[in-house]
Structure formats: structure tokens, C-alpha cells
Motif scaffolding. Structure first.
Motif, mmCIF file in Angstrom:
data_model
loop_
_atom_site.group_PDB
_atom_site.id
_atom_site.type_symbol
_atom_site.label_atom_id
_atom_site.label_comp_id
_atom_site.label_asym_id
_atom_site.label_seq_id
_atom_site.Cartn_x
_atom_site.Cartn_y
_atom_site.Cartn_z
ATOM 1 N N SER A 88 -1.617 9.303 10.191
ATOM 2 C CA SER A 88 -1.592 8.550 11.027
ATOM 3 C C SER A 88 -1.922 9.189 12.391
ATOM 4 O O SER A 88 -2.145 8.609 13.517
ATOM 5 C CB SER A 88 -0.073 7.931 10.935
ATOM 6 O OG SER A 88 0.067 6.904 11.974
ATOM 7 N N ILE A 89 -1.044 10.526 12.565
ATOM 8 C CA ILE A 89 -1.277 11.204 13.711
ATOM 9 C C ILE A 89 -2.707 11.883 13.824
ATOM 10 O O ILE A 89 -3.318 11.737 14.911
ATOM 11 C CB ILE A 89 -0.463 12.612 13.707
ATOM 12 C CG1 ILE A 89 0.925 12.272 13.476
ATOM 13 C CG2 ILE A 89 -0.714 13.450 14.754
ATOM 14 C CD1 ILE A 89 1.481 11.395 14.724
ATOM 15 N N SER B 191 -0.668 3.534 9.371
ATOM 16 C CA SER B 191 0.896 3.397 9.495
ATOM 17 C C SER B 191 1.578 3.322 8.136
ATOM 18 O O SER B 191 2.466 3.728 8.039
ATOM 19 C CB SER B 191 1.506 2.166 10.271
ATOM 20 O OG SER B 191 1.183 2.288 11.806
ATOM 21 N N VAL B 192 0.619 2.986 6.993
ATOM 22 C CA VAL B 192 1.008 3.213 5.423
ATOM 23 C C VAL B 192 1.590 4.543 5.110
ATOM 24 O O VAL B 192 2.579 4.625 4.642
ATOM 25 C CB VAL B 192 -0.262 2.941 4.731
ATOM 26 C CG1 VAL B 192 -1.213 3.969 4.637
ATOM 27 C CG2 VAL B 192 0.117 2.605 3.579
ATOM 28 N N ASN C 234 -6.501 -2.776 12.789
ATOM 29 C CA ASN C 234 -7.221 -1.639 13.273
ATOM 30 C C ASN C 234 -6.836 -0.323 12.588
ATOM 31 O O ASN C 234 -5.922 -0.443 11.791
ATOM 32 C CB ASN C 234 -7.160 -1.468 14.804
ATOM 33 C CG ASN C 234 -5.625 -1.113 15.317
ATOM 34 O OD1 ASN C 234 -5.024 -0.187 14.475
ATOM 35 N ND2 ASN C 234 -5.294 -1.743 16.402
ATOM 36 N N ALA C 235 -7.572 0.661 12.712
ATOM 37 C CA ALA C 235 -7.469 1.958 12.034
ATOM 38 C C ALA C 235 -6.143 2.485 12.150
ATOM 39 O O ALA C 235 -5.312 3.078 11.512
ATOM 40 C CB ALA C 235 -8.473 2.964 12.037
ATOM 41 N N LEU D 147 0.847 -1.141 -0.058
ATOM 42 C CA LEU D 147 0.083 0.154 -0.051
ATOM 43 C C LEU D 147 0.820 1.311 0.197
ATOM 44 O O LEU D 147 0.554 2.381 -0.536
ATOM 45 C CB LEU D 147 -0.909 0.078 1.283
ATOM 46 C CG LEU D 147 -2.207 -1.026 1.027
ATOM 47 C CD1 LEU D 147 -2.900 -0.832 2.551
ATOM 48 C CD2 LEU D 147 -3.201 -0.377 0.065
ATOM 49 N N SER D 148 2.125 1.382 0.739
ATOM 50 C CA SER D 148 2.820 2.377 0.855
ATOM 51 C C SER D 148 3.612 2.527 -0.579
ATOM 52 O O SER D 148 3.808 3.848 -1.069
ATOM 53 C CB SER D 148 3.902 2.115 1.873
ATOM 54 O OG SER D 148 3.473 1.785 3.042
ATOM 55 N N LEU D 149 3.879 1.880 -1.186
ATOM 56 C CA LEU D 149 4.425 1.827 -2.481
ATOM 57 C C LEU D 149 3.446 2.457 -3.710
ATOM 58 O O LEU D 149 3.575 3.164 -4.263
ATOM 59 C CB LEU D 149 4.852 0.374 -2.977
ATOM 60 C CG LEU D 149 6.025 -0.170 -2.452
ATOM 61 C CD1 LEU D 149 6.596 -1.443 -2.726
ATOM 62 C CD2 LEU D 149 7.350 0.740 -2.553
ATOM 63 N N ILE D 150 2.171 1.680 -3.491
ATOM 64 C CA ILE D 150 1.120 2.104 -4.404
ATOM 65 C C ILE D 150 0.716 3.744 -4.214
ATOM 66 O O ILE D 150 0.744 4.377 -5.020
ATOM 67 C CB ILE D 150 -0.203 1.146 -4.356
ATOM 68 C CG1 ILE D 150 0.221 -0.007 -4.916
ATOM 69 C CG2 ILE D 150 -1.308 1.960 -5.161
ATOM 70 C CD1 ILE D 150 -0.992 -1.117 -4.556
#
Length: 301
Positions: A103-104, A249-250, A243-244, A14-17
Motif C-alpha cells: 500500500s505504501i 488497502s487490502v 482505484n489502485a 480479499l484480506s482473509l484470502i
């Protein structure tokens, strides 16, 4: 919550996409307006998932529809336009770094509205990330004055806030609905509004007049297929299985991917902006660490 290797693999993919989606938006903007890019992305994603939504239309409980509609609005529809609008004025790498605030915001909104219990590490993370955002408001040549483009930075912060809220809504209300069905119905809800916006934006006139419009369609097609349809399915699946907070964290790795794409595309970042990005990532790291203050033992008298 027990994390499995597949959860980490999903997070990295997901991070790469999503980290690559910012450069695809930038490429789409070379051919279309920000409104056209956003509406076209939503339209493509809705058409991809239309067979699935029609097949499973009876699986969606009516009591969850209003929450699904709200998730679609704040998690897909509005951010799809905010990012292209901002990227007309900002580098794609900056968009990727600011999106890390998602994320924050999951932590902050979770505490305020979803009875989420926080700890010192998360508070530290919020403070570091806030300082990082302030530094990102500086232009590459800045010596301390806030950039005139602060409004477009703010649009990206709002989009990240909406993504966070959408993730928390999904965690709370998706229940036992399969992630692919949840995603398909979100895109179905947005399909007609997106088509209306696309038609009224002069899109078909642009197609007829721009000599390389089909090339631009290719960039937005990839953006919609991978960055919206497929990525959202696996993102909601990750929320469903973990969880969300973990799924968000992505955004830890997304800035690194966006930053690399930006460098390859000859984008320039100033020292303060790089420092701001580092502080945001550091804030995300500390936000995941439960820091405990040492207990001082009293010496016997």
C-alpha cells in the motif's frame, strides 16, 4: 470516488484470502521446493482460467498486450517464486506483515511515475512503515543487531513493490477490459513458462517419491484457486471500480490474518518484530489520512 458497501466487503474478503495464503505457502513447502510451489501455483491458476481466456481471446486489444505482459511478469510470475523462497527462512506471519508495504509502495510509485499527488499523511505513513521494516529485520531474540536473514526480508519487500507497480499498471491500462478477462489472460501468458519451470524442477520425480505429495498438492491447489485465480479477479475488479490506492488497502488487514495464522501454527515473534508490524499498519493508516497543518493566525498589534 464514492465507495460502496460492496467495495468494503470485497476488501475484507480479499484480506482473509490473501492473509491466509502465507500459511498455505508454508504448508506447500513441506512437500515441494520453493520453485515447485511457485510454478505449480501459476500452473493451477492458468488451467482454472484457461476456458475463459480462450473464450474471450478476441476481446483483448493488441495495444494493451505489452502492458498486460508486464503486469503478469511483475504482479504474478516473479512474486510467486519470491514468497516461497523467502518463507523457507522466515515465518509466514512475517511474510504477511512485510507484504503490507504494498500500500505504501502504491503511493510512492504513484508519485514518481503516475503523476499521483501526495499529502502530509502519506509522507508520514511512508516514514512510519520504513521504520517498521527496519524493526522487522530483527530476529525474535535480537537485541539490536540486524538478522542474518535480511536478504529474505528484502525479497519480500521487492515482491510487495512489484505488486504495487502491477496494481498501478492495471488501473492505467486495463481500461474497459472486464477484470475476469484481464486476469484470465495474465494467467494464460504465464501458463507455458510455469509449465516449463515446473517440469525442469524435478516436480514429477517428487510426486513419485514423496509419500504424501498429494496432500501438498491439495494445499497448493487451494492457494492457486483462491489466492491467485479468484482473488486476482476481484482485486482487479476493485481497482477497476475504485482505484489502485484503495484496492491496495487490502494489505491493512492481511498482516492481522497472517499474524493469527502464525500464532496458531506456533510461530514466535519478538517484541521488535511486533512493534515493526504495528508501525507498518500505523503507516498504512496515516497514509490514508490527509493531515493538514494548523494555520497560525496573527494577533492584531
Amino acid at each position: 470516488m464514492k465507495l460502496k458497501p460492496k467495495h468494503w466487503v470485497t476488501l475484507i474478503i480479499l484480506s482473509l484470502i490473501w492473509g491466509s495464503s502465507f500459511i498455505l505457502i508454508k504448508r506447500g513447502l513441506e512437500y515441494f521446493t520453493p520453485i515447485q510451489v511457485g510454478a505449480l501455483r501459476i500452473t493451477f491458476a492458468g488451467l482454472f482460467l484457461l476456458p475463459i481466456s480462450l473464450k474471450h481471446i478476441k476481446k483483448l486489444p493488441k495495444k494493451t498486450f505489452h502492458w498486460l505482459f508486464l503486469t503478469a511478469l511483475v504482479g504474478s510470475f516473479i512474486p510467486m517464486f519470491l514468497f516461497p523462497i523467502a518463507e523457507v527462512h522466515l515465518d509466514s506471519s512475517i511474510a504477511g506483515i512485510l507484504n503490507a508495504l504494498m500500500s505504501i509502495f502504491v503511493i510512492v510509485l504513484g508519485v514518481l511515475f503516475f503523476k499521483y499527488k501526495t499529502h502530509l499523511g502519506e509522507v508520514t505513513g511512508v516514514i512510519l512503515s520504513f521504520i517498521g521494516v527496519i524493526l522487522l529485520l530483527q530476529s525474535p531474540e535480537s537485541t539490536g543487531l540486524v538478522s542474518d536473514e535480511w536478504f529474505y526480508h528484502l525479497l519480500l519487500v521487492i515482491a510487495s513493490l512489484m505488486y504495487a507497480y502491477s496494481g498501478l499498471l492495471t488501473q492505467k491500462y486495463m481500461g474497459n477490459i472486464p477484470p475476469i478477462v484481464w486476469t484470465a489472460f495474465i494467467e494464460l501468458v504465464l501458463l507455458i513458462p510455469a509449465l516449463i519451470v515446473l517440469t525442469s524442477s524435478g516436480f514429477f520425480q517428487t510426486i513419485g517419491e514423496h509419500p504424501e505429495a498429494l496432500k501438498g498438492l491439495g494445499f497448493v491447489f487451494l492457494l492457486a484457486l483462491f489466492g491467485s485465480a479468484l482473488a486476482n479477479i476481484y482485486y482487479y475488479k476493485l481497482i477497476h471500480e475504485t482505484n489502485a490506492s484503495f484496492a491496495s488497502s487490502v494489505s491493512l488487514l492481511m498482516p492481522l490474518v497472517a499474524f493469527c495464522w502464525g500464532l496458531l501454527d506456533d510461530e514466535v515473534l519478538g517484541f521488535l518484530q511486533i512493534l515493526g508490524g504495528i508501525l507498518i499498519v500505523a503507516g498504512l493508516y496515516f497514509g490514508r489520512k490527509e493531515i493538514k497543518l494548523p494555520v497560525l493566525k496573527k494577533k492584531p498589534i
